[in-house]
Scaffold this motif. Structure first.
Motif, PDB file in Angstrom:
ATOM      1  N   GLY A 156       0.796  -1.216   0.000  1.00  0.00           N
ATOM      2  CA  GLY A 156       0.000   0.000   0.000  1.00  0.00           C
ATOM      3  C   GLY A 156       0.833   1.273   0.000  1.00  0.00           C
ATOM      4  O   GLY A 156       0.501   2.244  -0.653  1.00  0.00           O
ATOM      5  N   GLY A 157       1.931   1.230   0.751  1.00  0.00           N
ATOM      6  CA  GLY A 157       2.745   2.430   0.880  1.00  0.00           C
ATOM      7  C   GLY A 157       3.725   2.581  -0.261  1.00  0.00           C
ATOM      8  O   GLY A 157       3.741   3.583  -0.970  1.00  0.00           O
ATOM      9  N   TYR A 158       4.530   1.561  -0.465  1.00  0.00           N
ATOM     10  CA  TYR A 158       5.565   1.677  -1.486  1.00  0.00           C
ATOM     11  C   TYR A 158       5.024   1.507  -2.889  1.00  0.00           C
ATOM     12  O   TYR A 158       5.405   2.218  -3.807  1.00  0.00           O
ATOM     13  CB  TYR A 158       6.670   0.637  -1.241  1.00  0.00           C
ATOM     14  CG  TYR A 158       7.595   1.031  -0.121  1.00  0.00           C
ATOM     15  CD1 TYR A 158       7.559   0.380   1.098  1.00  0.00           C
ATOM     16  CD2 TYR A 158       8.492   2.076  -0.286  1.00  0.00           C
ATOM     17  CE1 TYR A 158       8.398   0.757   2.129  1.00  0.00           C
ATOM     18  CE2 TYR A 158       9.334   2.461   0.740  1.00  0.00           C
ATOM     19  CZ  TYR A 158       9.282   1.794   1.947  1.00  0.00           C
ATOM     20  OH  TYR A 158      10.114   2.170   2.960  1.00  0.00           O
ATOM     21  N   THR A 159       4.131   0.522  -3.073  1.00  0.00           N
ATOM     22  CA  THR A 159       3.681   0.242  -4.431  1.00  0.00           C
ATOM     23  C   THR A 159       2.421   1.020  -4.802  1.00  0.00           C
ATOM     24  O   THR A 159       2.035   1.076  -5.959  1.00  0.00           O
ATOM     25  CB  THR A 159       3.415  -1.269  -4.585  1.00  0.00           C
ATOM     26  OG1 THR A 159       4.452  -1.972  -3.926  1.00  0.00           O
ATOM     27  CG2 THR A 159       3.356  -1.689  -6.033  1.00  0.00           C
ATOM     28  N   GLY A 160       1.774   1.595  -3.774  1.00  0.00           N
ATOM     29  CA  GLY A 160       0.629   2.427  -4.074  1.00  0.00           C
ATOM     30  C   GLY A 160      -0.659   1.671  -4.357  1.00  0.00           C
ATOM     31  O   GLY A 160      -1.642   2.264  -4.797  1.00  0.00           O
ATOM     32  N   TYR A 161      -0.682   0.374  -4.116  1.00  0.00           N
ATOM     33  CA  TYR A 161      -1.914  -0.382  -4.295  1.00  0.00           C
ATOM     34  C   TYR A 161      -2.548  -0.588  -2.930  1.00  0.00           C
ATOM     35  O   TYR A 161      -2.151  -1.467  -2.181  1.00  0.00           O
ATOM     36  CB  TYR A 161      -1.622  -1.735  -4.976  1.00  0.00           C
ATOM     37  CG  TYR A 161      -1.656  -1.643  -6.472  1.00  0.00           C
ATOM     38  CD1 TYR A 161      -0.631  -0.992  -7.169  1.00  0.00           C
ATOM     39  CD2 TYR A 161      -2.707  -2.163  -7.205  1.00  0.00           C
ATOM     40  CE1 TYR A 161      -0.674  -0.874  -8.546  1.00  0.00           C
ATOM     41  CE2 TYR A 161      -2.759  -2.050  -8.593  1.00  0.00           C
ATOM     42  CZ  TYR A 161      -1.733  -1.410  -9.251  1.00  0.00           C
ATOM     43  OH  TYR A 161      -1.771  -1.290 -10.615  1.00  0.00           O
ATOM     44  N   VAL A 162      -3.535   0.238  -2.640  1.00  0.00           N
ATOM     45  CA  VAL A 162      -4.113   0.237  -1.299  1.00  0.00           C
ATOM     46  C   VAL A 162      -4.973  -1.001  -1.103  1.00  0.00           C
ATOM     47  O   VAL A 162      -6.081  -1.096  -1.626  1.00  0.00           O
ATOM     48  CB  VAL A 162      -4.953   1.506  -1.082  1.00  0.00           C
ATOM     49  CG1 VAL A 162      -5.658   1.429   0.250  1.00  0.00           C
ATOM     50  CG2 VAL A 162      -4.055   2.718  -1.136  1.00  0.00           C
ATOM     51  N   SER A 163      -4.442  -1.932  -0.322  1.00  0.00           N
ATOM     52  CA  SER A 163      -5.189  -3.165  -0.078  1.00  0.00           C
ATOM     53  C   SER A 163      -6.030  -3.006   1.168  1.00  0.00           C
ATOM     54  O   SER A 163      -5.542  -2.609   2.210  1.00  0.00           O
ATOM     55  CB  SER A 163      -4.204  -4.327   0.104  1.00  0.00           C
ATOM     56  OG  SER A 163      -4.837  -5.384   0.768  1.00  0.00           O
ATOM     57  N   PHE A 164      -7.292  -3.332   1.062  1.00  0.00           N
ATOM     58  CA  PHE A 164      -8.161  -3.251   2.221  1.00  0.00           C
ATOM     59  C   PHE A 164      -8.506  -4.647   2.723  1.00  0.00           C
ATOM     60  O   PHE A 164      -9.493  -4.828   3.422  1.00  0.00           O
ATOM     61  CB  PHE A 164      -9.448  -2.490   1.857  1.00  0.00           C
ATOM     62  CG  PHE A 164      -9.623  -1.263   2.694  1.00  0.00           C
ATOM     63  CD1 PHE A 164      -8.740  -0.206   2.586  1.00  0.00           C
ATOM     64  CD2 PHE A 164     -10.642  -1.176   3.610  1.00  0.00           C
ATOM     65  CE1 PHE A 164      -8.882   0.917   3.377  1.00  0.00           C
ATOM     66  CE2 PHE A 164     -10.804  -0.057   4.396  1.00  0.00           C
ATOM     67  CZ  PHE A 164      -9.920   0.992   4.282  1.00  0.00           C
TER      68      PHE A 164
END
Lengths: 288, 410, 334
Positions: free
Chosen positions: C68-76
């Motif tokens: 979520g932070g580094y790759t920008g894919y916000v996983s919920f």
């Protein structure tokens, strides 16, 4: 064979409620690009409003629908104008978490006031039913479907025939042009969010008649709202309605054939299939 | 870059977290009070049942304290109970129990409500070797782990609906088919399994047997499916919320059967209040009834009828079995402590293991796993808005109304 | 799209800092980890439980931070890996009577890696909101499916016999957390880290520059999943009992995200600092206001998101004092 038709009817009856819930969700998502994780909490608030009015004043829930709508509209307007507005154009994570935190707040305030025990509304006509061939249709659920359809039609008229409705659609198409044309965007955004909340509140009243009430009751509806929006197509009233009905039927058959415990799994499978096969949904318009 | 500030934040947070426990003052564990810790659901799905449990504990505590307390060795002790809300969450229950034992230094633990919470609390007391008695978690899974420090005064879950089937088989117009539906949690699954095995063993055909999620809000699909199988008996393992939803669903879809029975629900006042007339004729398995004819040992109320009357005076409603079994939970400790003549956890645990005493609630005796298999269950039925005990004949104060009249004829 | 690019520029203007964050924060955290090693010697079960929780959440947060932070894919839905880890331990005990924590951790990491690999390829094609909700859906669906498989314990759950030396669970969690922390450090300073950030900043440009997004995205999700699963494997043993709602609890899903934000998304030290601070707040609230602590917590989340979207640490890098702070709040409003 009887079971098949009963499941079909059950699905349609449930689908009406899903449609109204998804309508509010779709409005906020399509126009403001915000996924409102507090939407389920708004539905819950609508249900509790109906409960309070019923137990204190013996007000029939159907009469509570417009009351809940107005109250929740005001609440939603305020929340957007004075809280969410700060992050309305922030990256998705921010809005996700903000709405999640709001949901947590709302649920817990209700928990403190009403406590966690299960409540229900039992009207004089609860349980009454009529038969349609091999199928038994409960009156309360049938009237709920009628109400849901009425709400959907009213929303469609609002969006196409009123000045505010057209302003909203203009804002969603091109915010810059809308501003140039004199639309006060902050105000419009607040109205949209208020509408979303109002619809959720109305849906909550409908839910309160068939389901039981507890502060966390809104949680399952978020995923369903999302799937219905994707299934039906974002940004259209018809999409929410068709999506809601179709999803209701799918869930009804899915629970019967695969197992009642797997409703969310069914929802997810539907979601993934739609995203792969036809991402714009049944009624959605193809976007660039 | 302000490195020192970051170090300062980390250090401050670390100190704050370490210092926290010091800010919470433990219960005044003075020399003449026995302190019990009880993690109970005050919020969440089981909050109603948790409140009923708490009333049962409090009733016992007030009685004991006003009648001189508990005698240990030569000394008399008062009783105090510390409560905390476990939010119907097993993890929270475990944390609270651990806090009671390691921070607050309570003497003993009174069990939470519900099987998952009892299971996770059992693991904690086993580690700390502090005895716990519970009266509201009847899943046998808890007791098949080889734990030595957990005891349950109630009959196992499997028994809940067996006597309902028994009652039906003793009537004219015997049933032939059974539909079983249960929530997907430890307690309900065992209730269903017990009912299923009993039905098969007595020549009935099980035409439907399925599970629903424990927190379900919509049961229309299940109701439709049950209707399609046209069973004589409809049995449900679950809790209050599902019982209400199902009974309502059966009326909505016009499902008729000879017997509607629920493991939890009919006994609670909320069931009757919410459903009104729709609750009539419903059967429920019960751990205890005010009509029970046990003669209890001295030290507490000896008669079920007197217990019911005293309880009603204090709390405004006739006690249901949750209240009674919770009082019985505390009773087990009372007799065990007096027998051991000491507050040493080991000695009290051993006294509990060998306990054998009749109370208003029934025989309190535990098998070598820790559960009470020596107390039979009974069957209640709601008749005209009132709860009556209808089976077995030895404790009934009304005849069972069987078969249940059709919805259209009510 | 334009809004997001503009916000990126704004982030840099108010001083976000590079991939590795600050060196001071990193060394402070190393020191913190060393200090935490001493907790079991206090012989207080409650405190040990508390700090084991801090380490667990820090690990989950570090894991989320990777995707979520580094790759920008916000996983919920990263809790799904945590849950898989708990069930790995549960099954190792239930079916094979295996209590060894190390074996549990390694097996859990393997399960998570496979899960992320198989689901990652289709799911990571989704962007933004769709990815977020899809991961949420996966977590919910997995919870349901497991609750319905009797072989896995079904609705009753599984009890796990605990080892006699209970503090070993603490040390195991410490090891998992420290390993995750060091892994994050190594990733951030390597080509892998740059690939992740490149995907976050502009996925199309990254592709043109030769970064295969699918490969790296899946790898990021696998790494984050393995961290979460390792934490879950230890947690199950320490808890002694696992059922579907416990394994996939919402708290374990959302808290790590809030902690990462509080500490600083996309930094190495952020998750650990966030975990410590948030646990301190949560525990204080829980001890003093048990009835309404969740309410306060909701308020905390709202306040953190509104006023500290880039974390506490950023607060000290901010230029412009109070005015700068207020200005930063207005960036996203309409």
């Amino acid at each position: 064979m009887e079971l098949f038709f009963q499941d079909l009817v059950n699905g349609i009856l449930a689908g009406g409620i899903f449609a109204v819930i998804a309508l509010g969700f779709s409005l906020v998502w399509g126009i403001m690009n915000i996924i409102n994780l507090a939407h389920g909490a708004f539905v819950m608030l609508g249900a509790y409003i109906a409960y309070v009015l019923f137990s204190a004043f013996h007000l029939d829930p159907f009469i509570s629908i417009p009351i809940a709508f107005v109250l929740m509209f005001g609440f939603g307007y305020a929340v957007q104008r004075y809280v969410i507005n700060f992050v309305v154009r922030a990256p998705m994570l921010t809005t996700f978490l903000l709405t999640f935190g709001l949901a947590l707040l709302i649920v817990n305030v209700v928990l403190v006031i009403f406590h966690g025990d299960i409540k229900g509304i039992t009207t004089s006509y609860s349980g009454a039913n009529f038969t349609l061939g091999p199928v038994t249709v409960p009156w309360a659920k049938f009237l709920t479907l009628i109400a849901a359809l009425a709400i959907t039609v009213l929303m469609q008229l609002f969006m196409t025939r009123t000045k505010t409705g057209r302003a909203i659609r203009a804002t969603s198409m091109d915010i810059g042009a809308a501003q140039l044309a004199g639309v006060r965007v902050a105000h419009i955004y607040a109205i949209v969010f208020g509408l979303g909340a109002g619809l959720a509140g109305a849906a909550g009243v409908l839910v309160s008649m068939s389901y039981s009430l507890q502060p966390s009751m809104g949680d399952p509806f978020i995923i369903k709202a999302f799937v219905v929006c994707v299934l039906g197509g974002l940004g259209s009233v018809e999409g929410a309605l068709i999506g809601g009905l179709v999803y209701g039927i799918l869930e009804s058959f899915g629970s019967q054939w695969i197992g009642t415990g797997l409703q969310d799994a069914v929802a997810l499978v539907v979601l993934l299939i739609v995203l792969v096969v036809r991402p714009r949904g049944i009624m959605g318009k193809a976007t660039a | 870059m302000k490195n020192s500030r970051i170090a300062a934040i980390c250090a401050a947070a670390l100190v704050a977290v370490l210092a926290l426990p010091a800010t919470v003052t433990p219960a005044a564990a003075d020399d003449s009070t026995i302190v019990f810790g009880a993690a109970l659901a005050a919020t969440g799905r089981d909050s109603r049942e948790g409140a009923l449990t708490r009333d049962g504990y409090e009733f016992w505590k007030d009685y004991v304290n006003s009648h001189g307390g508990i005698k240990v060795g030569g000394k008399t002790y008062k009783v105090a109970i510390e409560y905390a809300d476990d939010e119907t969450n097993p993890q929270t229950a475990a944390r609270l129990v651990e806090k009671f034992i390691s921070q607050d230094k309570v003497n003993f633990i009174l069990g939470p409500y519900g099987s998952p919470n009892s299971a996770s609390a059992a693991a904690v007391v086993e580690r700390y070797k502090v005895p716990m008695v519970e009266g509201n978690g009847s899943a046998e899974k808890i007791f098949n782990q080889g734990f030595k420090y957990t005891f349950a005064v109630l009959s196992p879950a499997r028994r809940y609906l067996e006597f309902v089937i028994d009652m039906a088989l003793h009537q004219k117009d015997k049933p032939k088919t059974v539909a079983i539906v249960s929530a997907n949690d430890a307690f309900s699954i065992e209730v269903a399994a017990g009912a299923n095995d009993y039905a098969l063993a007595h020549g009935l055909k099980v035409v439907y047997n399925s599970k629903y999620p424990a927190d379900t809000t919509d049961v229309s699909g299940i109701v439709s499916a049950i209707k399609a199988t046209n069973p004589d008996l409809i049995l449900n393992g679950g809790h209050l919320q599902d019982a209400i939803l199902l009974q309502r669903g059966f009326k909505e879809q016009n499902v008729n059967a000879k017997v509607f029975a629920y493991s939890v629900g009919p006994d609670t006042p909320d069931f009757r209040k919410t459903l009104g007339k729709d609750a009539d004729y419903v059967f429920g398995g019960t751990q205890w009834s005010p009509t029970a004819k046990y003669k209890g040992a001295p030290g507490f109320i000896t008669d079920s009828k007197v217990y019911a009357a005293e309880f009603a005076k204090k709390y405004g409603h006739i006690p249901d079995y949750h209240n009674a079994e919770s009082s019985a939970t505390c009773l087990a400790f009372q007799y065990a402590i007096e027998k051991a003549g000491s507050l040493d956890p080991q000695k009290v645990r051993d006294a509990l293991a060998s306990l054998d005493v009749v109370t208003f609630y029934g025989l309190l005796k535990f098998d070598d796993r820790g559960i009470n298999i020596y107390k039979p269950m009974a069957v209640n039925q709601i008749q005209n808005g009132e709860l009556k005990t209808v089976w077995p004949t030895g404790v009934q104060n009304a005849q069972p109304i069987y078969p249940t009249p059709d919805w259209s004829k009510r | 799209m334009a809004a997001e690019a503009a916000s990126g520029a704004t982030l840099r203007r108010v001083g976000f800092g590079g991939i590795t964050g600050s060196r001071g924060a990193f060394f402070a955290c190393c020191g913190l980890l060393v200090v935490l090693l001493a907790v079991p010697s206090l012989h207080n079960g409650y405190i040990e439980n508390l700090f084991r929780g801090v380490l667990m959440f820090a690990t989950l947060s570090l894991g989320w931070n990777v995707i979520g932070g580094y790759t920008g894919y916000v996983s919920f839905g990263n809790v799904v890996f945590f849950g898989l880890g708990t069930y790995t331990t549960a099954m190792l005990w239930d079916k094979l009577h295996q209590q060894n924590i190390a074996i549990a951790i390694v097996t859990a990491m393997a399960v998570a890696a496979i899960f992320a690999l198989v689901l990652g390829v289709p799911i990571l094609r989704l962007r933004g909101h769709y990815f977020g909700i899809a991961t949420l859906g996966i977590a919910l669906a997995t919870q349901e499916i497991i609750a319905n498989i009797d072989w896995l314990g079904g609705g009753s759950g599984v009890t796990i016999r605990q080892i006699d030396n209970f503090s070993l669970y603490y040390y195991a969690m410490w090891a998992v957390c420290t390993a995750s922390f060091l892994a994050t450090f190594l990733i951030a300073r390597s080509k892998l880290g740059y690939a992740f950030v490149a995907i976050r900043e502009n996925e199309e440009a990254a592709t043109i520059l030769g970064v295969d997004p699918t490969r790296y995205k899946v790898l990021a999700w696998m790494i984050s999943g393995m961290m979460a699963a390792a934490a879950g494997a230890v947690f199950a043993g320490a808890n002694g009992f696992i059922d579907a709602p416990t394994a996939f609890a919402t708290d374990d899903n959302v808290f790590p995200i809030v902690m990462a934000i509080l500490g600083g998304v996309g930094t190495i030290a952020g998750p650990l600092v966030g975990a410590l601070v948030l646990t301190a707040i949560n525990e204080t609230l829980w001890s003093h206001f048990p009835e309404i602590h969740t309410l306060f917590f909701g308020a905390v989340i709202v306040l953190v998101v509104l006023f500290l979207p880039r974390g506490i640490l950023w607060l000290f890098k901010l230029r412009g004092g109070w005015r700068g702070f207020i200005a930063s709040l207005k960036v996203y409003r309409v």
